[in-house]
Scaffold this motif. Structure first.
Motif, PDB file in Angstrom:
ATOM      1  N   HIS A  68       0.820  -1.438   0.070  1.00  0.00           N
ATOM      2  CA  HIS A  68       0.015   0.031   0.163  1.00  0.00           C
ATOM      3  C   HIS A  68       0.992   1.377  -0.144  1.00  0.00           C
ATOM      4  O   HIS A  68       2.062   1.260   0.056  1.00  0.00           O
ATOM      5  CB  HIS A  68      -0.905  -0.116   1.124  1.00  0.00           C
ATOM      6  CG  HIS A  68      -0.332   0.230   2.484  1.00  0.00           C
ATOM      7  ND1 HIS A  68       0.479  -1.204   3.120  1.00  0.00           N
ATOM      8  CD2 HIS A  68      -0.194   1.015   3.650  1.00  0.00           C
ATOM      9  CE1 HIS A  68       0.962  -0.841   4.284  1.00  0.00           C
ATOM     10  NE2 HIS A  68       0.568   0.495   4.672  1.00  0.00           N
ATOM     11  N   HIS A 108       1.898   3.958   1.741  1.00  0.00           N
ATOM     12  CA  HIS A 108       2.209   4.488   3.289  1.00  0.00           C
ATOM     13  C   HIS A 108       3.874   4.605   3.094  1.00  0.00           C
ATOM     14  O   HIS A 108       4.757   3.865   2.673  1.00  0.00           O
ATOM     15  CB  HIS A 108       1.907   3.855   4.495  1.00  0.00           C
ATOM     16  CG  HIS A 108       0.527   4.029   4.780  1.00  0.00           C
ATOM     17  ND1 HIS A 108      -0.129   3.574   5.781  1.00  0.00           N
ATOM     18  CD2 HIS A 108      -0.111   5.190   4.729  1.00  0.00           C
ATOM     19  CE1 HIS A 108      -1.377   4.133   6.119  1.00  0.00           C
ATOM     20  NE2 HIS A 108      -1.379   5.322   5.287  1.00  0.00           N
ATOM     21  N   HIS A 112       6.547   2.207   3.807  1.00  0.00           N
ATOM     22  CA  HIS A 112       6.501   0.969   2.830  1.00  0.00           C
ATOM     23  C   HIS A 112       7.189   1.327   1.545  1.00  0.00           C
ATOM     24  O   HIS A 112       7.643   0.435   0.871  1.00  0.00           O
ATOM     25  CB  HIS A 112       5.033   0.459   2.668  1.00  0.00           C
ATOM     26  CG  HIS A 112       4.461  -0.050   3.880  1.00  0.00           C
ATOM     27  ND1 HIS A 112       4.385  -1.457   4.107  1.00  0.00           N
ATOM     28  CD2 HIS A 112       4.087   0.590   5.114  1.00  0.00           C
ATOM     29  CE1 HIS A 112       3.831  -1.683   5.100  1.00  0.00           C
ATOM     30  NE2 HIS A 112       3.611  -0.286   5.849  1.00  0.00           N
ATOM     31  N   HIS A 158      -7.289  -0.220   5.989  1.00  0.00           N
ATOM     32  CA  HIS A 158      -5.915   0.436   6.266  1.00  0.00           C
ATOM     33  C   HIS A 158      -5.421   1.724   5.482  1.00  0.00           C
ATOM     34  O   HIS A 158      -5.560   2.817   5.711  1.00  0.00           O
ATOM     35  CB  HIS A 158      -4.764  -0.132   6.666  1.00  0.00           C
ATOM     36  CG  HIS A 158      -3.333   0.098   6.988  1.00  0.00           C
ATOM     37  ND1 HIS A 158      -3.440   0.737   7.973  1.00  0.00           N
ATOM     38  CD2 HIS A 158      -2.385   0.591   6.242  1.00  0.00           C
ATOM     39  CE1 HIS A 158      -2.213   1.299   8.439  1.00  0.00           C
ATOM     40  NE2 HIS A 158      -1.395   1.190   7.122  1.00  0.00           N
ATOM     41  N   ASP A 209       0.407  -4.362   6.521  1.00  0.00           N
ATOM     42  CA  ASP A 209       0.104  -3.526   7.875  1.00  0.00           C
ATOM     43  C   ASP A 209      -1.145  -3.911   8.650  1.00  0.00           C
ATOM     44  O   ASP A 209      -1.762  -3.493   9.399  1.00  0.00           O
ATOM     45  CB  ASP A 209      -0.004  -2.023   7.710  1.00  0.00           C
ATOM     46  CG  ASP A 209       1.087  -1.195   7.800  1.00  0.00           C
ATOM     47  OD1 ASP A 209       2.033  -2.151   8.106  1.00  0.00           O
ATOM     48  OD2 ASP A 209       1.213  -0.084   7.418  1.00  0.00           O
TER      49      ASP A 209
HETATM   50 ZN   LIG Z   1       0.534   1.526   6.245  1.00  0.00          ZN
END
Ligand SMILES: [Zn+2]
Length: 298
Positions: free
Chosen positions: A62, A64, A67, A150, A169
């Motif tokens: 994802h 973020h 990451h 998330h 996550d």
């Molecule tokens: Zn995350």
């Protein structure tokens, strides 16, 4: 600084510092006969870039900051994310929209994304969707499982024949599920928790803390404890609403972070997380808006 790797068949877990505690994380290297992927290259990948084999693609579970912090190490290969999170990697403005921070918190966050997390926009990042499969050669494959909540585009990855389910996550930490961003959704997260609960694997890996769990019993025990945090937040909110309260008061009270945690973005995260609980308690008739903007347990 020497970081330990762990090999599970064709998968190597590249542990971040302190077991991948935020802002670090645990990345995966997946090697097939023809291609090698890196999944969620973290800050911990940066010091050992030179020691890695050739990488042919970057996959992000994802969009973020923690990451994608090592994505910039691989500028010449395709970057892949779920289509719903794609706007985040394409521009800094798109990335900021995922979080939804405003004012001073937003300005600080822009600086952190660029300076601390090395964000580099990638307008030609390539989308994947639920069910897509990356064939890496020699029978090694990675399957995409869309698990939103998330973020909108959060995904788990199933890697065979190693038997690894990578949960990103859905991190099974004692902190519990995080659904405090503009692009988070509590009830999508709950559906995703129910969905991954049904997936059989030999190994369960997460980006933070937990690292790798062997076997379904260990996974279910951690997953159920992780999921239970949602209910505890909701019960604590209900108890707090014995007196009528505004959303401002709820956000200041802290249900997600501990009051002593020095988190600069705690206020917007508390507000968004607990507004979702409040809305559904109202929908279910357990909380009433007793006067405009003030809520109490029914
Ligand atoms: Zn995350």
């Amino acid at each position: 600084m020497q970081l330990e790797d762990r090999a599970i068949g064709e998968v190597t877990v590249l542990f971040g510092e302190r077991g991948g505690k935020y802002p670090q994380g645990n990345s995966l290297l997946v090697r097939g006969a023809e291609e090698t992927l890196i999944v969620d290259p973290s800050l911990g990948v940066i010091p050992r870039r030179a020691a890695l084999p050739r990488v042919d693609r970057v996959l992000n579970s994802h969009c973020h900051e923690d990451h994608v912090a090592g994505n910039h190490l691989f500028p010449d290969v395709p970057w892949h994310l779920h289509e719903a999170d794609l706007p985040g990697i394409r521009s800094l403005a798109g990335f900021m929209a995922i979080f939804g921070y405003e004012g001073d918190v937003g300005a600080q966050w822009v600086k952190a994304l660029v300076e601390q997390f090395h964000f580099v926009p990638r307008p030609d990042a390539v989308p994947f969707r639920d069910g897509d499969v990356f064939e890496l050669g020699g029978g090694v494959r990675l399957e995409v499982i869309h698990t939103p909540g998330h973020t909108r585009g959060h995904c788990a990855f199933r890697i065979e024949p190693a038997g690894v389910l990578y949960l990103g996550d859905i991190d099974l930490s004692s902190f519990g599920p995080y659904y405090g961003d503009a692009w988070s959704d509590l009830e999508d997260f709950e559906r995703s928790l129910a969905q991954v609960r049904e997936i059989e694997a030999r190994w369960y890996a997460t980006f933070h803390h937990i690292g790798v769990l062997e076997g379904r019993a260990a996974f279910l025990e951690r997953l159920d404890r992780f999921a239970a945090v949602i209910g505890r937040r909701e019960e604590r909110l209900l108890a707090y609403l014995e007196e009528p309260r505004s959303l401002d008061e709820v956000a200041a009270h802290r249900f997600v972070y501990r009051p002593e945690d020095p988190v600069p973005f705690a206020e917007p995260v508390e507000r968004r997380s607990m507004a979702q609980h409040l809305a559904r308690l109202v929908r279910r008739g357990r909380v009433r808006e007793v006067e405009p903007g003030r809520f109490a347990a029914a």
